[in-house]
Structure formats: structure tokens, C-alpha cells
Design an enzyme around this catalytic site. Structure first.
Site, PDB file in Angstrom:
ATOM      1  N   HIS A  52       0.937  -1.138  -0.045  1.00  0.00           N
ATOM      2  CA  HIS A  52       0.087  -0.016   0.056  1.00  0.00           C
ATOM      3  C   HIS A  52       0.691   1.312   0.161  1.00  0.00           C
ATOM      4  CE1 HIS A  52      -4.291  -1.837   0.877  1.00  0.00           C
ATOM      5  NE2 HIS A  52      -3.376  -2.747   0.414  1.00  0.00           N
ATOM      6  N   ASP A  53       2.070   1.197   0.583  1.00  0.00           N
ATOM      7  CA  ASP A  53       2.988   2.311   0.404  1.00  0.00           C
ATOM      8  C   ASP A  53       3.713   2.460  -0.892  1.00  0.00           C
ATOM      9  OD1 ASP A  53       4.281   4.456   1.422  1.00  0.00           O
ATOM     10  OD2 ASP A  53       6.286   3.293   1.762  1.00  0.00           O
ATOM     11  N   GLY A  64       6.022   6.642  -4.544  1.00  0.00           N
ATOM     12  CA  GLY A  64       6.214   5.287  -4.459  1.00  0.00           C
ATOM     13  C   GLY A  64       6.523   4.737  -3.054  1.00  0.00           C
ATOM     14  N   HIS A 174      -0.727 -13.369  -1.003  1.00  0.00           N
ATOM     15  CA  HIS A 174      -2.429 -13.647  -0.397  1.00  0.00           C
ATOM     16  C   HIS A 174      -2.284 -15.096  -0.025  1.00  0.00           C
ATOM     17  CE1 HIS A 174      -4.978 -10.152  -2.385  1.00  0.00           C
ATOM     18  NE2 HIS A 174      -3.996  -9.580  -1.153  1.00  0.00           N
TER      19      HIS A 174
HETATM   20  C1  HEM Z   1      -5.187  -6.556  -7.014  1.00  0.00           C
HETATM   21  C2  HEM Z   1      -4.318  -6.268  -6.095  1.00  0.00           C
HETATM   22  C3  HEM Z   1      -4.556  -6.528  -4.608  1.00  0.00           C
HETATM   23  C4  HEM Z   1      -5.952  -6.299  -4.024  1.00  0.00           C
HETATM   24  C5  HEM Z   1      -7.493  -5.933  -4.499  1.00  0.00           C
HETATM   25  C6  HEM Z   1      -5.658  -6.555  -2.521  1.00  0.00           C
HETATM   26  C7  HEM Z   1      -6.759  -6.607  -1.483  1.00  0.00           C
HETATM   27  C8  HEM Z   1      -6.637  -7.072  -0.168  1.00  0.00           C
HETATM   28  C9  HEM Z   1      -7.807  -7.205   0.676  1.00  0.00           C
HETATM   29  C10 HEM Z   1      -9.072  -6.491   0.709  1.00  0.00           C
HETATM   30  C11 HEM Z   1      -7.127  -7.746   1.903  1.00  0.00           C
HETATM   31  C12 HEM Z   1      -7.848  -7.897   3.220  1.00  0.00           C
HETATM   32  C13 HEM Z   1      -7.674  -7.014   4.305  1.00  0.00           C
HETATM   33  C14 HEM Z   1      -8.464  -7.030   5.441  1.00  0.00           C
HETATM   34  O1  HEM Z   1      -9.664  -7.344   5.604  1.00  0.00           O
HETATM   35  O2  HEM Z   1      -7.956  -7.117   6.508  1.00  0.00           O
HETATM   36  C15 HEM Z   1      -5.910  -7.957   1.437  1.00  0.00           C
HETATM   37  C16 HEM Z   1      -5.108  -8.689   2.480  1.00  0.00           C
HETATM   38  C17 HEM Z   1      -3.550  -8.785   2.323  1.00  0.00           C
HETATM   39  N1  HEM Z   1      -2.919  -8.218   1.202  1.00  0.00           N
HETATM   40 FE1  HEM Z   1      -3.685  -7.695  -0.574  1.00  0.00          FE
HETATM   41  N2  HEM Z   1      -4.587  -6.936  -2.271  1.00  0.00           N
HETATM   42  C18 HEM Z   1      -3.716  -6.781  -3.526  1.00  0.00           C
HETATM   43  C19 HEM Z   1      -2.616  -7.076  -3.652  1.00  0.00           C
HETATM   44  C20 HEM Z   1      -1.642  -7.215  -2.730  1.00  0.00           C
HETATM   45  C21 HEM Z   1      -0.236  -7.343  -2.912  1.00  0.00           C
HETATM   46  C22 HEM Z   1       0.669  -6.985  -4.413  1.00  0.00           C
HETATM   47  C23 HEM Z   1       0.334  -7.759  -1.691  1.00  0.00           C
HETATM   48  C24 HEM Z   1       1.753  -7.795  -1.202  1.00  0.00           C
HETATM   49  C25 HEM Z   1       2.858  -7.705  -2.073  1.00  0.00           C
HETATM   50  C26 HEM Z   1      -0.841  -7.814  -0.753  1.00  0.00           C
HETATM   51  C27 HEM Z   1      -0.355  -8.202   0.515  1.00  0.00           C
HETATM   52  C28 HEM Z   1      -1.762  -8.700   1.419  1.00  0.00           C
HETATM   53  C29 HEM Z   1      -1.493  -9.132   2.566  1.00  0.00           C
HETATM   54  C30 HEM Z   1      -0.005  -9.775   3.237  1.00  0.00           C
HETATM   55  C31 HEM Z   1      -2.689  -9.205   3.149  1.00  0.00           C
HETATM   56  C32 HEM Z   1      -2.962  -9.827   4.595  1.00  0.00           C
HETATM   57  C33 HEM Z   1      -3.218  -8.834   5.604  1.00  0.00           C
HETATM   58  C34 HEM Z   1      -3.491  -9.284   7.197  1.00  0.00           C
HETATM   59  O3  HEM Z   1      -3.746 -10.675   7.133  1.00  0.00           O
HETATM   60  O4  HEM Z   1      -3.605  -8.528   7.606  1.00  0.00           O
HETATM   61  N3  HEM Z   1      -1.945  -7.721  -1.642  1.00  0.00           N
HETATM   62  N4  HEM Z   1      -5.429  -7.538   0.358  1.00  0.00           N
END
Ligand code: HEM
Ligand SMILES: [Ca+2]
Ligand SMILES: [Mn+2]
Length: 333
Positions: A52-53, A64, A174
Site C-alpha cells: 500500500h505504500d 512510491g 495472499h
Molecule cells: C489486486 C491487488 C490487490 C487487492 C485488490 C488486494 C486486496 C486485499 C484485501 C481486501 C485484503 C484484506 C484486508 C483485511 O480485510 O484485513 C488484503 C490482504 C492482504 N494483502 Fe492484498 N490486495 C492486492 C494485492 C496485494 C499485494 C501486491 C500484496 C503484497 C505484495 C498484498 C498483500 C496482502 C497481505 C499480506 C494481506 C493480509 C493482511 C492481514 O492478514 O492482515 N496484497 N488484500
């Protein structure tokens, strides 16, 4: 090549004196942020924060991977996509204040160290030297789970020239998720059955027919998943089924070596967005080597190849065995 070896004031050996302060920071966050080296909630959230950063850059502006999400948190945390990041930012800020490091460097260092606690993960690179952010990133740089594949691919391309293949590789992240905010009635909901393991189950399970919601239905950006207790994002579901990304998605199934190399390469690119690598110092030697993983990908108990929604037209889905026993549910983290 000649590897330089420099004795740091604290007795550690580094390739560059600039890396020396990172030893103490690493030990501090492993002990006091990541609960003694776990692949838990703070690691998951720290990895989400790296994204996100970093993604806050492109034709609309933003610096960035510059730490703006912390330095300008009063602005960036009002953005809808950043919902929930206040918790990990509050946990990280005391470490930034205590150690002599910028927010941009700390976010990416914590992400790389944190991921090393997850068995099966690649050993990520870390480059040091991001200056303090000059301004907040604009809104709408972070993709949302209800965005179309068109918009998601366009956003990644605009942010850093990422190809569809690199987008899929980044979504390997994910595999270590515990969602708190998509379904407001649930906490700690994984996106695969192994949220503490950096494995390929995420790519298996997102390809299975969705049959249920882990909690309430009707949440924006959520679609049905194949397993009780598991959540599926609409964006992950669509990327797994879109003709531009489906074969790449499937190619990660049971391919731990590709998972590691592709994620590492894409993360190297993402984590230095906004910077010239020649002006950063390679301190990758500070990142611990993750535990290896030997588990072979499987279908969850009760599910088989008949439950796969085949989306890659050119290659059949890999044949996998099914976990033994009765149908189980995924426990919250
Ligand atoms: C199309 C791109 C992406 C979308 C739409 C997306 C969306 C989301 C959403 C909605 C969550 C759930 C947050 C919550 O409910 O607490 C999530 C969690 C997460 N995302 Fe993504 N994400 C994307 C790409 C990425 C990328 C590129 C990374 C890292 C390189 C990433 C790493 C994570 C991680 C590690 C979590 C888990 C956070 C936790 O367990 O608290 N995501 N993401
Ligand atoms: Ca996993
Ligand atoms: Mn969380």
C-alpha cells in the site's frame, strides 16, 4: 565479484557500513514486533503495508515506496483501500522513532524480515536509502477487491510497468492472509487453508468452485469460497479466471520454486518504486533465510479435480491428491 566485509561497531560483519544499524533493528522487530520470529498477524499486515505504500505512484502522482503512508498517515489512512492499516502503523511507529531509519526503509525492511518467518517464502532482497517522503500519495492508487481486471492491470502498469505475470506473482502474498475488514462480522479470515505458510495452496483453492461465504454474504469485493472459514476476494477470483492471467495463475500450483523466484523478483521491483536502485545500498544479507517447505499442494478434504473451474485453455490443471479425512473448515488466525 569481490565481496566487501566490514566490521560493524556492534561486532556484526556487513558488506557495507550503511547496513550496520540494521542488525539491531532486525533483532528488535523479530523479538518485539513479530513475537519472536513468527509468521503471524504482524507479518501479514507488514507485508500488506509494503504494497500500500509502494503502489502509491504513477501518472496521478505519489512517491512510491517512500513511507508516505506513515509520514502522511493522517491523509492516506482516510483512503478506503487503506482500511485497517492503522493498527500495523501504530505498531511500527515506535520502532521508527527509536531507530535511525526512515519510514520508507523501515516499511520495506520489516516486510522482508517478516516474510522470512513464513516457511516456504523466498529470501527477499532489501535495499536501503529511501529519503523521507515529501508528500502524501493521492487516493485511488491502491487496487480494491471490487475493481475490474482491466482496472487492476492498468493500475499496476501505470504504477511501475508491471506485466500481468508480475501482478499474479505479487498476489502470491495472499497465501499469508488473515482478513479483518472485508466481512465486518469476522476477524482473521484466511484466503487459503495455510495462512502461516508461504505455499501454493492459494493458487489451488482460488481455482475451486465457490460454494459459500465464511460469514455474511453481500460484502463488497467478496465472492463465494470453496471452504468454510475461507474468504475469496472478487479480484483474486477474476484474476484466476481471466484469459490474460489464468494460465499464469495456474502455473504456480504446486510449483514452489516458481512461487519463490517470481515473487522475489516482483517484490524487488515493487519495493524500490520511486527510487533509482543505483542510489540505494544492497543490504539483502540482513534478511534471514526462511525455512524450506516440503509439503506438496493438495485439494482440501472432500474436493477433487471435478471442483476445479478450469480457466487456462492451453494447459490442464495439475493433478493433485486430496487431503484425507472428512471435510474440514479453515480456522481463523
Ligand atoms: C489486486 C491487488 C490487490 C487487492 C485488490 C488486494 C486486496 C486485499 C484485501 C481486501 C485484503 C484484506 C484486508 C483485511 O480485510 O484485513 C488484503 C490482504 C492482504 N494483502 Fe492484498 N490486495 C492486492 C494485492 C496485494 C499485494 C501486491 C500484496 C503484497 C505484495 C498484498 C498483500 C496482502 C497481505 C499480506 C494481506 C493480509 C493482511 C492481514 O492478514 O492482515 N496484497 N488484500
Ligand atoms: Ca498459505
Ligand atoms: Mn489483520
Amino acid at each position: 565479484a569481490i565481496t566487501r566485509r566490514i566490521a560493524c561497531p556492534d561486532g556484526n560483519i556487513a558488506s557495507n557500513a550503511a547496513c550496520c544499524p540494521l542488525f539491531a533493528i532486525r533483532d528488535d522487530i523479530q523479538e518485539n514486533l513479530f513475537d519472536g520470529g513468527e509468521c503471524g498477524e504482524e507479518v501479514h499486515e507488514s507485508l500488506r503495508l509494503t504494497f500500500h505504500d509502494a503502489i502509491g505512484i504513477g501518472s496521478r502522482g505519489g512517491g512510491g515506496a517512500d513511507g508516505s503512508i506513515i509520514t502522511f498517515e493522517t491523509q492516506e489512512l482516510t483512503y478506503h483501500a487503506n482500511n485497517g492499516l492503522d493498527e500495523i502503523i501504530d505498531r511500527q511507529k515506535p520502532f521508527i522513532a527509536k531507530h535511525n531509519i526512515t519510514a520508507g526503509d523501515f516499511i520495506q525492511f520489516a516486510g522482508a524480515v517478516g516474510v522470512s518467518n513464513c516457511p516456504g517464502a523466498p529470501r527477499l532482497d532489501f535495499f536501503l536509502g529511501r529519503p523521507t517522503a515529501a508528500a502524501a500519495a493521492p487516493d485511488l492508487t491502491v487496487p480494491e477487491p471490487f475493481d475490474t481486471v482491466d482496472n487492476i492491470l492498468a493500475r499496476f502498469a501505470d504504477a511501475g510497468g508491471f506485466s500481468p505475470e508480475e501482478v499474479v506473482a505479487l498476489l502470491a502474498s495472499h497465501t499469508i492472509v488473515a482478513s479483518d475488514h472485508v466481512d465486518p462480522t469476522l476477524e482473521g479470515v484466511p484466503f487459503d487453508s495455510t495462512p502461516s505458510t508461504f505455499d501454493t495452496q492459494f493458487f489451488v483453492e482460488t481455482q475451486l468452485r465457490g460454494t459459500l461465504f465464511p460469514g455474511t454474504g453481500g460484502n463488497q469485493g467478496e465472492v463465494e469460497s470453496p471452504l468454510a472459514g475461507e474468504m475469496r476476494l472478487q479480484s483474486d477470483s477474476e484474476l484466476a479466471r481471466d484469459s490474460r492471467t489464468a494460465c499464469e495463475w495456474q502455473s504456480f500450483v504446486n510449483n514452489q520454486a516458481k512461487l519463490q523466484s517470481a515473487f522475489k523478483a516482483a517484490m524487488r521491483k515493487m519495493t524500490i518504486l520511486g527510487h533509482n536502485i543505483s542510489q540505494l545500498t544492497d543490504c539483502s544479507e540482513l534478511i534471514p533465510t526462511p525455512k524450506a517447505l516440503t509439503k506438496i499442494a493438495t485439494f482440501p478434504a472432500g474436493l477433487t479435480n471435478a471442483d476445479v473451474e478450469q480457466a487456462c485453455a492451453s494447459t490442464p490443471f495439475p493433478s493433485l491428491s486430496t487431503d484425507p479425512g472428512p471435510v474440514t473448515s479453515v480456522a481463523p488466525v
